[in-house]
Write a protein that holds these residues in place. Sequence first.
Motif, mmCIF file in Angstrom:
data_model
loop_
_atom_site.group_PDB
_atom_site.id
_atom_site.type_symbol
_atom_site.label_atom_id
_atom_site.label_comp_id
_atom_site.label_asym_id
_atom_site.label_seq_id
_atom_site.Cartn_x
_atom_site.Cartn_y
_atom_site.Cartn_z
ATOM 1 N N ILE A 82 0.912 -1.264 0.016
ATOM 2 C CA ILE A 82 0.001 -0.265 -0.022
ATOM 3 C C ILE A 82 0.968 1.207 0.080
ATOM 4 O O ILE A 82 0.735 2.199 -0.647
ATOM 5 C CB ILE A 82 -0.952 -0.069 1.390
ATOM 6 C CG1 ILE A 82 -1.896 -1.318 1.007
ATOM 7 C CG2 ILE A 82 -1.725 1.063 1.447
ATOM 8 C CD1 ILE A 82 -2.760 -1.402 2.276
ATOM 9 N N ASN A 83 1.909 1.181 0.836
ATOM 10 C CA ASN A 83 2.847 2.422 0.664
ATOM 11 C C ASN A 83 3.283 2.592 -0.542
ATOM 12 O O ASN A 83 3.901 3.730 -1.176
ATOM 13 C CB ASN A 83 3.974 2.254 1.859
ATOM 14 C CG ASN A 83 3.272 2.770 3.042
ATOM 15 O OD1 ASN A 83 2.656 3.662 3.440
ATOM 16 N ND2 ASN A 83 3.895 1.955 4.106
ATOM 17 N N ASP A 139 -2.560 5.881 6.147
ATOM 18 C CA ASP A 139 -2.056 4.797 6.869
ATOM 19 C C ASP A 139 -2.403 3.462 6.390
ATOM 20 O O ASP A 139 -3.687 3.081 6.383
ATOM 21 C CB ASP A 139 -2.148 4.983 8.435
ATOM 22 C CG ASP A 139 -1.349 4.265 9.472
ATOM 23 O OD1 ASP A 139 -1.584 2.841 9.144
ATOM 24 O OD2 ASP A 139 -0.569 4.501 9.668
ATOM 25 N N PRO A 140 -1.384 2.636 6.017
ATOM 26 C CA PRO A 140 -2.022 1.428 5.375
ATOM 27 C C PRO A 140 -2.781 0.307 6.582
ATOM 28 O O PRO A 140 -3.504 -0.252 6.188
ATOM 29 C CB PRO A 140 -0.691 0.711 4.850
ATOM 30 C CG PRO A 140 0.272 1.828 4.824
ATOM 31 C CD PRO A 140 -0.415 2.782 5.848
ATOM 32 N N TYR A 141 -2.346 0.408 7.665
ATOM 33 C CA TYR A 141 -3.080 -0.391 8.689
ATOM 34 C C TYR A 141 -4.000 0.049 9.056
ATOM 35 O O TYR A 141 -4.982 -0.798 9.162
ATOM 36 C CB TYR A 141 -1.932 -0.209 9.985
ATOM 37 C CG TYR A 141 -0.794 -0.939 9.813
ATOM 38 C CD1 TYR A 141 -0.286 -2.264 9.910
ATOM 39 C CD2 TYR A 141 0.417 -0.076 9.420
ATOM 40 C CE1 TYR A 141 1.083 -2.993 9.523
ATOM 41 C CE2 TYR A 141 1.710 -0.661 9.175
ATOM 42 C CZ TYR A 141 1.863 -1.958 9.392
ATOM 43 O OH TYR A 141 3.203 -2.722 9.302
ATOM 44 N N HIS A 142 -4.257 1.467 9.275
ATOM 45 C CA HIS A 142 -5.623 1.942 9.546
ATOM 46 C C HIS A 142 -6.529 1.571 8.232
ATOM 47 O O HIS A 142 -7.884 1.408 8.578
ATOM 48 C CB HIS A 142 -5.654 3.601 9.725
ATOM 49 C CG HIS A 142 -4.966 3.870 10.995
ATOM 50 N ND1 HIS A 142 -5.510 3.053 12.158
ATOM 51 C CD2 HIS A 142 -4.145 4.463 11.528
ATOM 52 C CE1 HIS A 142 -4.671 3.560 13.155
ATOM 53 N NE2 HIS A 142 -3.992 4.397 12.865
ATOM 54 N N LEU A 143 -6.238 1.612 6.853
ATOM 55 C CA LEU A 143 -6.941 1.322 5.897
ATOM 56 C C LEU A 143 -7.434 -0.207 6.077
ATOM 57 O O LEU A 143 -8.782 -0.427 5.646
ATOM 58 C CB LEU A 143 -5.962 1.616 4.610
ATOM 59 C CG LEU A 143 -6.858 1.166 3.369
ATOM 60 C CD1 LEU A 143 -8.140 1.747 3.105
ATOM 61 C CD2 LEU A 143 -5.821 1.459 2.244
ATOM 62 N N ILE A 144 -6.523 -1.122 6.197
ATOM 63 C CA ILE A 144 -6.751 -2.400 6.292
ATOM 64 C C ILE A 144 -8.074 -2.622 7.703
ATOM 65 O O ILE A 144 -8.854 -3.336 7.399
ATOM 66 C CB ILE A 144 -5.505 -3.158 6.802
ATOM 67 C CG1 ILE A 144 -4.852 -3.376 5.346
ATOM 68 C CG2 ILE A 144 -6.005 -4.530 6.878
ATOM 69 C CD1 ILE A 144 -3.446 -3.731 5.445
#
Length: 223
Positions: free
Chosen positions: A155-156, A168-173
């Motif tokens: 994602i980054n 933020d990739p983690y928050h998207l997931i």
Amino acid sequence: MSSKITSGNTRPSQTLNSGTKRSQAKLDKKSAIMKAALELFSRHGVKGTRVEKIAALAKVSKTNLLYYFKSKEQLYIEVMQQLLQVWLAPLASFNEEQDAVETIKDYIRVKLELSRDHPAESRLFCMEMLHGAPLLEEQLKLPLKELVDSKAMVINAWIKAGKIAPVDPYHLIFTIWSTTQHYADFRIQIESITNNSLDDPAFFKSTLNNLQNIILQGVQPSQ
């Protein structure tokens, strides 16, 4: 003489067929046990579920169940591991070469389909998390974390390439997980408010369109 030769030639085939049938019977029985365990675990949790109840629902003896699974806890872990494999397969397919927006859009669809088609699995996972994941901690610390970390890097890379807006990739997931799984974990709440569920094709389509629009608006790259 001829009949003896014919009989001898058929024995390996008969043995093979017999062995195949036994292997399939074992797989079917193990699958029935895991299906019964999933249903009961998702209702009562691992502590509130007795081995005898699982065996009865699977239509096997307790002794037979313990032949395939040494304990209730082992059965629970195997059910959860199977669940994680199904849930994480779509995320595992993420790669840098894909169309980022279309990939995220499709991932939302797949996750919502899983909530529709496998609500018991979703509720069981939610229950495990609420209890602090005592039996699944190792699975969360190692394979799951490694997978999410690797897809966060993808994602980054999409962000760096300008394929999606900086997020933020983690928050998207986490957002995709929480919004889609909500329709399984809080199904009663959804039905009470809307008089509908994901089982209705029109409601599923409307839910999917809304979730995709809400989430994708946050990741669409600026023109």
